[in-house]
Design a protein around this motif. Sequence first.
Motif, PDB file in Angstrom:
ATOM      1  N   GLY A  21       1.051  -0.865  -0.128  1.00 60.27           N
ATOM      2  CA  GLY A  21      -0.143  -0.080  -0.446  1.00 60.27           C
ATOM      3  C   GLY A  21       0.733   1.049   0.020  1.00 60.27           C
ATOM      4  O   GLY A  21       2.176   1.328  -0.729  1.00 60.27           O
ATOM      5  N   GLU A  22       0.390   2.250   0.707  1.00 64.49           N
ATOM      6  CA  GLU A  22       1.321   3.582   0.866  1.00 64.49           C
ATOM      7  C   GLU A  22       2.608   3.940   1.646  1.00 64.49           C
ATOM      8  O   GLU A  22       3.168   4.184   1.992  1.00 64.49           O
ATOM      9  N   ALA A  23       2.375   1.982   2.395  1.00 66.44           N
ATOM     10  CA  ALA A  23       3.351   2.087   3.668  1.00 66.44           C
ATOM     11  C   ALA A  23       4.619   1.857   3.065  1.00 66.44           C
ATOM     12  O   ALA A  23       4.612   1.176   2.137  1.00 66.44           O
ATOM     13  N   ILE A  24       5.708   2.650   3.592  1.00 66.99           N
ATOM     14  CA  ILE A  24       7.381   2.254   3.008  1.00 66.99           C
ATOM     15  C   ILE A  24       7.903   1.564   4.126  1.00 66.99           C
ATOM     16  O   ILE A  24       7.915   1.884   5.646  1.00 66.99           O
ATOM     17  N   ASP A  25       8.273   0.137   3.849  1.00 67.85           N
ATOM     18  CA  ASP A  25       8.443  -0.544   5.237  1.00 67.85           C
ATOM     19  C   ASP A  25      10.191  -1.079   4.898  1.00 67.85           C
ATOM     20  O   ASP A  25      10.717  -1.572   5.768  1.00 67.85           O
ATOM     21  N   GLY A  26      10.866  -0.478   3.701  1.00 66.76           N
ATOM     22  CA  GLY A  26      12.241   0.160   3.509  1.00 66.76           C
ATOM     23  C   GLY A  26      12.753   0.343   2.779  1.00 66.76           C
ATOM     24  O   GLY A  26      11.923   0.897   1.291  1.00 66.76           O
ATOM     25  N   PHE A  27      14.010   0.586   2.250  1.00 62.68           N
ATOM     26  CA  PHE A  27      14.634   1.589   0.951  1.00 62.68           C
ATOM     27  C   PHE A  27      15.401   0.635   0.519  1.00 62.68           C
ATOM     28  O   PHE A  27      16.388   0.314   1.518  1.00 62.68           O
TER      29      PHE A  27
END
Length: 217
Positions: A60-66
């Motif tokens: 979804g819109e969540a950012i869990d990593g980069f």
Amino acid sequence: MSDLAAVRPLRPADAGRVAELHLLAFPDYESSRLGRGYCRRLVLAYADRPDAWVLVAGRGEAIDGFLVGAPPSAQREVNAALLVPWGLLGALRSPARLWGRVGPAWSRLRRGRRPTPPAAAPATDAPASPASEPATVRVVLVGVDPLARGRRVGDALLAAFAERARAAGHRRADLSVATGNGAARRLYARNGWREVGEEGDGVAVRCALDLTEAPSA
């Protein structure tokens, strides 16, 4: 691999969240010690370059990593551009501690700018194998929210990095991982990265990825 997290390029509005993840993943890095503002600017500096990638992953819109990927030359240029102004700011806060960290880094950057004498021609006309070639692109940073571990966020980021690196014509990639970080070393191994040597008197391990090999299914 539909169970992998969705990956997309960084948007400017994502930079704050990625800076937070950087602080969580690398609390002992000098970049983290310089604060959230520095981490945000660091990420945006790579995102502004056409030869680098900043990828984010989540559901979804969540950012869990980069993940930040760039050629070694781009990494040196970004570090040099940010080191002086932010290093001076840090020096005002703690001169002795910061110079102990920034001074050696600055010396390495200066040495990296010196022209390298041409290597002697190989004794054979056979092309070098990709494993023996210097890396043309690196995973500079990859971080995952501790609360999202086990969701294959890192796998998704590494797969997307390799896909983009191949499309850009790179033949070999590398990265460094702390020797004691067993979870990360297992992550890299299952994604095709091979450990090729130690760094910093055994503090870190250098891993390489042959981008000429077809990715595993």
